[in-house]
Design a protein around this motif. Sequence first.
Motif: not given
Ligand code: PHE
Length: 273
Positions: A146-149, A153-155, A163-165, A243-247
Amino acid sequence: MKEAVLRGDYSRAGPDYAVEQDWAAYTGAEHALYRRLYARQSALVPRYACPEFEHALAGLDAGQAIPDFSAVSRRLRPVTGWEIVPVPGLIPDEAFFTHLAARRFPVTVWLRTQAEFDYIVEPDVFHDFFGHVPLLFDPAYAEHLCEYGKGGLKALRLGALPMLARLYWYTIEFGLVRTERGLRAYGAGLLSSGGELAHAIDGPAPRRFAFDLERMMRTGYAIDRYQDAYFVIEGFAHLLRDTAPDFAPLYARLRQLPVLAADVPLPGDHIVG
Ligand code: PHE
Ligand code: CO
């Protein structure tokens, strides 16, 4: 949806690309082919799959016929809040991420042909269901996806999708996890493949890297053959945390750098056994 030609029927798809599964329209031959695919893959599970997958698959009892998505969603929703959305095939990135962010996992409705028993380029119902759905029952995995989703959207907004792909590829599709019984697969591309599980876990050729966000986001991949490199996580709670930190700052730094080949070693690479 970058391919020029996709085989699914998109004519009935809504704006979110959802369609009806129309379970009654599957033929006996399709159910039989699904059963054969399931039999081959489920035999590999005890040796190669992570315990969370093995446990969820056993609870699903989905080996006799192509599953009815609504019936599975009714069982999944109370456990992790996820449900299955039937789709005609690959869908545009924004629609895909919007579904994931709302805990809806898109699953392709059609099944491959017998000629594609061993190998298929586009995801079909067998890859999408067998490979991806069982782990949606695991709370940490479910939370991470869910966080990845939301991250997708942010990416998109940041122009950082490639990069996210790559991260998705090396985790959700081809990820390995260290367990008490050795390396196991949690990536759907591995779990739904007849040959790549053994290559990834027992094979002498591929390199297996320790989890490394930056290395994953920078490493290119092939979509038409076994991978040259895999990345190993220490568990879904670690994946969620790491993966929680701001990318955004990572994207800003990495986008200046060249994409790396999966089979070329770099100083600083951390290879695991
Ligand atoms: N933490 C990522 C961001 O800030 C979001 C993300 C969470 C991406 C989990 C992948 C997996 O953009
Ligand atoms: Co997939």
